[in-house]
Design an enzyme around this catalytic site. Structure first.
Site, PDB file in Angstrom:
ATOM      1  CG  ASP A  92      -6.150  -1.122  -2.945  1.00 29.11           C
ATOM      2  OD1 ASP A  92      -6.330  -2.012  -1.967  1.00 29.11           O
ATOM      3  OD2 ASP A  92      -4.681  -0.832  -2.862  1.00 29.11           O
ATOM      4  CE  LYS A 154      -2.220   1.318  -1.856  1.00 30.62           C
ATOM      5  NZ  LYS A 154      -2.809   0.767  -3.178  1.00 30.62           N
ATOM      6  CE  LYS A 183      -1.577  -2.729  -1.747  1.00 25.95           C
ATOM      7  NZ  LYS A 183      -2.782  -2.633  -2.343  1.00 25.95           N
TER       8      LYS A 183
END
Lengths: 224, 220
Positions: A92, A154, A183
């Site tokens: 991430d 995300k 996400k």
């Protein structure tokens, strides 16, 4: 949605600066117990988590350039490579928000591409930090992520002024369609909220409240 | 008092644009601050902008959480120096301190100090996350690892510098290490109090306000 499927949406997250070994042990044990998709932890703890999760299906997700996103591309690339070597399954990374704000879209794309190239087939999520972006910038950020072949967009680090929003998830979904997953993370603390984000298009939920989301379904329902 | 030479003129936000760095560097030159303190991706730009001045470039490493792998911090510190940084402000591994794993805390700092040769290394110990005993322990580890400064705070945690902590660090340091106070220092009088308590450097995004207040107070 049954509990069995919701738990597989969850990246069980522990990213505070004061995270201890004992915290990592706890979240790994919880992730095994509740069959969460992954643990999301600082890169220092990957080795430890790998050991703790070795007999499970729980994946290890770590953060890169976190939470500000403004380390050099070479450093993000090194950090990501090192994380994969240490045993991370997913990365991430934080978008270089300052470059986006400076209109340097090519440089911002290159930053992501370089990390993606370094981690091979591993999943790359790009945190675009929606609380810092206008709607136009969110769309721009999504397009950059698609161009760089990121696997997920995300929403948030959880360390900025704002968290995930349903509106932003819908906007991201409309922009990326099925070309990238989503996400949602930051501030998702109960079952109904998690469900709302999934309905809006989220494929994964990043939260430190995974256990509460799964176990307190009935209690939290009454809050609405 | 020439308070400007105590100041690391600081801009550490995820949204910092190139334009912001231009402004920051111009201000630092005009007011003769000691340095600009910036996130590491902007080191090359700042170095270029400051090349004809005495203003130094100070880059953050492992900022602001300090929880990345030691290898990653070393890579970031090395790259910053290659790009032209004069000083490194790294964040201590707070989780290791909390886990009582002092050897790992020491190794994390020492590896960076070794990677940047003789450049000044400041270690941000994030006092708001530490007990008194942990602050003292952190100071001792920083001294052992040959860090040059102990820095109180990132400015991204629940609170910033305190005079009590600076005095305690001063007492522990016994002149073996310098002190940078940072986080929430926004006016001249506060800055002065920190310096009187033992701070050798002030990290602030309010440098211009601090020196203009200082000029008014000294003139009156």
């Amino acid at each position: 949605m049954s509990i069995k499927t919701l738990n597989q949406y969850i990246d069980h997250t522990q990213l505070a600066s004061n995270t201890k070994f004992s915290d990592i042990k706890r979240i790994c044990n919880e992730a095994i117990l509740y069959n969460f998709y992954a643990v999301c932890i600082p890169s220092y703890y990957i080795n430890e988590a790998k050991k703790l999760l070795s007999h499970s299906h729980v994946k290890i997700c770590t953060v890169i350039g976190f939470p500000l996103g403004n380390t050099p591309t070479a450093v993000k690339t090194f950090e990501a490579k090192q994380a994969i070597e240490d045993g991370a399954d997913e990365i991430d990374m934080v978008l270089n928000i300052g470059l986006l704000k400076s209109g340097k879209l090519l440089e911002a794309t290159q930053d992501i591409k370089s990390v993606k190239n370094a981690i091979g087939n591993h999943v790359l999520k790009v945190i675009i930090e929606i609380s810092e972006l206008t709607d136009t910038e969110i769309v721009q950020a999504c397009n950059i992520c698609l161009e760089a072949n990121a696997d997920f967009i995300k929403t948030s680090t959880g360390f900025s002024k704002g968290n995930a929003t349903i509106n932003a998830v819908k906007l991201i979904k409309k922009t990326v369609k099925n070309n990238a997953k989503i996400k949602a993370s930051g501030g998702i603390r109960d079952y109904n909220t998690a469900l709302d984000f999934i309905k809006a298009g989220a494929n994964r939920i990043g939260t430190s409240s995974g256990v509460a989301i799964i176990t307190n379904k009935e209690n939290t329902t009454h809050n609405y | 008092m020439k308070i400007n030479s105590y100041i690391d003129h600081t801009l550490l936000s995820p949204t910092t644009s190139k334009k912001d760095i231009y402004t920051l560097c111009e201000e630092a030159i005009e007011h003769r601050f000691f340095s600009v303190c910036i996130n590491s991706s902007y080191v090359p730009l700042a170095k270029q902008l400051l090349s004809r001045s005495n203003v130094k470039v100070c880059a953050t490493v492992g900022f602001p959480l300090g929880a990345m792998s030691t290898e990653a911090k070393v890579s970031e510190a090395k790259k910053a120096i290659e790009d032209g940084a004069d000083e490194i402000d790294m964040v201590m591994n707070i989780g290791m301190m909390k886990s009582n794993n002092f050897v790992s805390v020491y190794k994390d700092i020492r590896d960076i100090k070794l990677a940047i040769n003789n450049k000044p290394l400041k270690v941000i110990i994030e006092i708001s996350e530490l007990s008194k005993n942990e602050i003292i322990k952190a100071c001792q580890i920083c001294i052992d690892a040959k860090a040059d400064f102990i820095k109180t705070s990132t400015g991204f945690s629940k609170s910033g510098a305190t005079l009590t902590a600076v005095k305690m660090i001063k007492k522990t340091a016994k002149g073996k290490i310098k002190i940078k106070a940072s986080g929430g220092i926004k006016d001249y009088e506060t800055a002065l109090k920190y310096i009187e308590s033992g701070a050798d450097r002030i990290g602030t995004s309010s440098g211009i306000n601090i020196i203009s207040e200082g000029t008014i107070l000294e003139a009156s």
